[in-house]
Design a protein around this motif. Structure first.
Motif, mmCIF file in Angstrom:
data_model
loop_
_atom_site.group_PDB
_atom_site.id
_atom_site.type_symbol
_atom_site.label_atom_id
_atom_site.label_comp_id
_atom_site.label_asym_id
_atom_site.label_seq_id
_atom_site.Cartn_x
_atom_site.Cartn_y
_atom_site.Cartn_z
ATOM 1 N N TRP A 6 4.579 -0.139 14.252
ATOM 2 C CA TRP A 6 3.816 -0.320 12.613
ATOM 3 C C TRP A 6 2.693 -0.575 12.847
ATOM 4 O O TRP A 6 1.753 -1.097 13.469
ATOM 5 C CB TRP A 6 4.177 -0.594 11.840
ATOM 6 N N GLU A 8 -1.158 1.938 11.384
ATOM 7 C CA GLU A 8 -1.635 2.550 10.122
ATOM 8 C C GLU A 8 -2.090 4.494 10.448
ATOM 9 O O GLU A 8 -1.643 4.765 9.251
ATOM 10 C CB GLU A 8 -3.278 2.425 9.949
ATOM 11 N N THR A 9 -1.808 4.636 11.375
ATOM 12 C CA THR A 9 -1.707 6.098 11.272
ATOM 13 C C THR A 9 -0.101 7.286 10.682
ATOM 14 O O THR A 9 -0.111 7.938 11.388
ATOM 15 C CB THR A 9 -1.825 7.023 12.510
ATOM 16 N N TYR A 11 1.464 7.976 8.884
ATOM 17 C CA TYR A 11 1.663 9.008 8.032
ATOM 18 C C TYR A 11 0.233 9.920 7.742
ATOM 19 O O TYR A 11 -0.493 10.105 6.995
ATOM 20 C CB TYR A 11 2.599 8.606 6.735
ATOM 21 N N ALA A 12 -0.615 9.589 8.710
ATOM 22 C CA ALA A 12 -2.239 9.841 8.643
ATOM 23 C C ALA A 12 -2.348 11.709 8.147
ATOM 24 O O ALA A 12 -1.333 12.483 9.220
ATOM 25 C CB ALA A 12 -2.502 9.681 10.018
ATOM 26 N N ASP A 70 1.471 0.684 -0.904
ATOM 27 C CA ASP A 70 2.188 1.216 0.605
ATOM 28 C C ASP A 70 1.594 1.492 1.436
ATOM 29 O O ASP A 70 0.060 1.261 0.256
ATOM 30 C CB ASP A 70 1.971 3.563 -0.284
ATOM 31 N N ASP A 72 0.309 3.534 3.554
ATOM 32 C CA ASP A 72 -0.897 3.962 4.365
ATOM 33 C C ASP A 72 -2.031 4.669 2.601
ATOM 34 O O ASP A 72 -2.163 4.589 1.891
ATOM 35 C CB ASP A 72 -0.243 5.550 4.024
ATOM 36 N N HIS A 90 -2.894 -0.425 -2.334
ATOM 37 C CA HIS A 90 -3.272 -0.443 -1.237
ATOM 38 C C HIS A 90 -2.384 -1.566 -0.533
ATOM 39 O O HIS A 90 -3.141 -2.542 -0.249
ATOM 40 C CB HIS A 90 -4.597 0.148 -0.605
ATOM 41 N N ARG A 92 0.864 -3.576 2.952
ATOM 42 C CA ARG A 92 1.617 -3.679 3.523
ATOM 43 C C ARG A 92 2.396 -4.588 2.794
ATOM 44 O O ARG A 92 2.865 -5.718 1.835
ATOM 45 C CB ARG A 92 1.563 -4.603 4.465
ATOM 46 N N SER A 111 11.558 4.855 2.400
ATOM 47 C CA SER A 111 10.417 3.522 3.316
ATOM 48 C C SER A 111 11.190 1.865 3.531
ATOM 49 O O SER A 111 10.724 1.939 4.763
ATOM 50 C CB SER A 111 10.053 3.181 1.950
ATOM 51 N N GLY A 176 3.972 7.498 14.596
ATOM 52 C CA GLY A 176 1.765 7.204 14.607
ATOM 53 C C GLY A 176 1.776 6.884 16.263
ATOM 54 O O GLY A 176 1.531 7.554 16.566
ATOM 55 N N SER A 226 6.658 12.077 9.567
ATOM 56 C CA SER A 226 5.628 11.075 10.217
ATOM 57 C C SER A 226 5.543 11.535 11.794
ATOM 58 O O SER A 226 5.165 11.332 12.607
ATOM 59 C CB SER A 226 6.365 9.687 10.194
#
Length: 271
Positions: A6, A8-9, A11-12, A70, A72, A90, A92, A111, A176, A226
């Protein structure tokens, strides 16, 4: 390219495409959850991996309070725009309980497979009150299913779309900064039982739903994933979108499609 962990990108850039690219959950989903759990407008909802709030907003009227979390930041920003009255955080899922308190229901919609599932299940269980429940929503909202049943319009050319994504991003599914050669993990029932949950009771809703979709909506659905999130294309994003629209227009010049969507499964687990 590394195997997936995992980051942080994941679902950027995708959050802004959810509104047009994902088919909304039907009202029948909220009704089924209400009836199955005997909800009466009291208690609290925790929606984990809430994205831009699609499920949270639908279920929130069944509770006195709703909390969506979430990982993201873009998803949380979209959720706050959609429903400022809900508490969005925000966060995790692995950092729960995060002093959020006790809940009547914890919901996970498309999710749980992105999380450290054993850890999250272990941490969420004591957050549920004695009469509480965990509900897992299984759905495919970005595209319809293959079906021989007639549709009012042509279906989108998903095979050609997927081939175009592979041409730009390579043959292995991206996620990601890594890849998912074997897809996301299965075995959810075993994870839940290891954490001490019993069940599941399985409910199905949304039978036979057909949606008419525009070219813009299909483009948004691709960017909501994603595996084809906007950041993955870098400086080729505009070129990819132009090619994607060309593929769609070649298949259906007027840009109007129809799809039949799978039933939505609700798995109810008890602590």
């Amino acid at each position: 390219m590394t195997s997936w962990e995992w980051d942080e990108t994941l679902y950027a850039g995708a959050a802004v495409h959810y509104g047009n690219g994902r088919i909304p959950y039907p009202a029948a989903l909220a009704e089924a959850v209400r009836d199955a759990l005997g909800l009466d407008g009291t208690g609290r909802l925790l929606d984990v991996g809430c994205g831009p709030g699609s499920l949270t907003v639908l279920l929130a009227p069944l509770f006195a309070e709703a909390v969506g979390v979430d990982a993201d930041p873009g998803m949380i920003a979209e959720a706050r725009l959609k429903a400022p009255g809900i508490h969005w955080q925000h966060l995790r899922a692995e950092r729960l309980p995060a002093d959020l308190g006790t809940f009547r229901v914890a919901s996970f919609a498309q999710s749980f497979h992105w999380m450290d599932r054993d850890l999250v299940a272990k941490r969420v269980r004591p957050m549920l009150c004695p009469e509480g429940a965990w509900i897992h929503i299984g759905a495919t909202t970005h595209r319809g299913m293959d079906s021989d049943e007639p549709l009012p319009l042509p279906s989108p050319p998903w095979e050609a779309v997927e081939a175009l994504v592979r041409r730009y991003l390579g043959p292995v599914r991206r996620a990601g900064q890594g890849v998912l050669p074997d897809g996301t993990a299965g075995g959810e029932d075993e994870v839940m039982r290891r954490a001490g949950f019993s069940g599941p009771e399985v409910i199905s809703v949304g039978e036979g739903r057909v949606a008419v979709r525009s070219e813009d909506e299909i483009v948004a659905s691709v960017f909501s994933l994603s595996s084809s999130a906007p950041h993955l294309f870098g400086d080729r994003l505009a070129a990819f979108e132009a090619d994607l629209r060309a593929v769609l227009r070649e298949a259906v010049p007027d840009g109007r499609f129809a799809e039949r969507f799978r039933d939505i499964g609700i798995s109810v687990w008890r602590p």
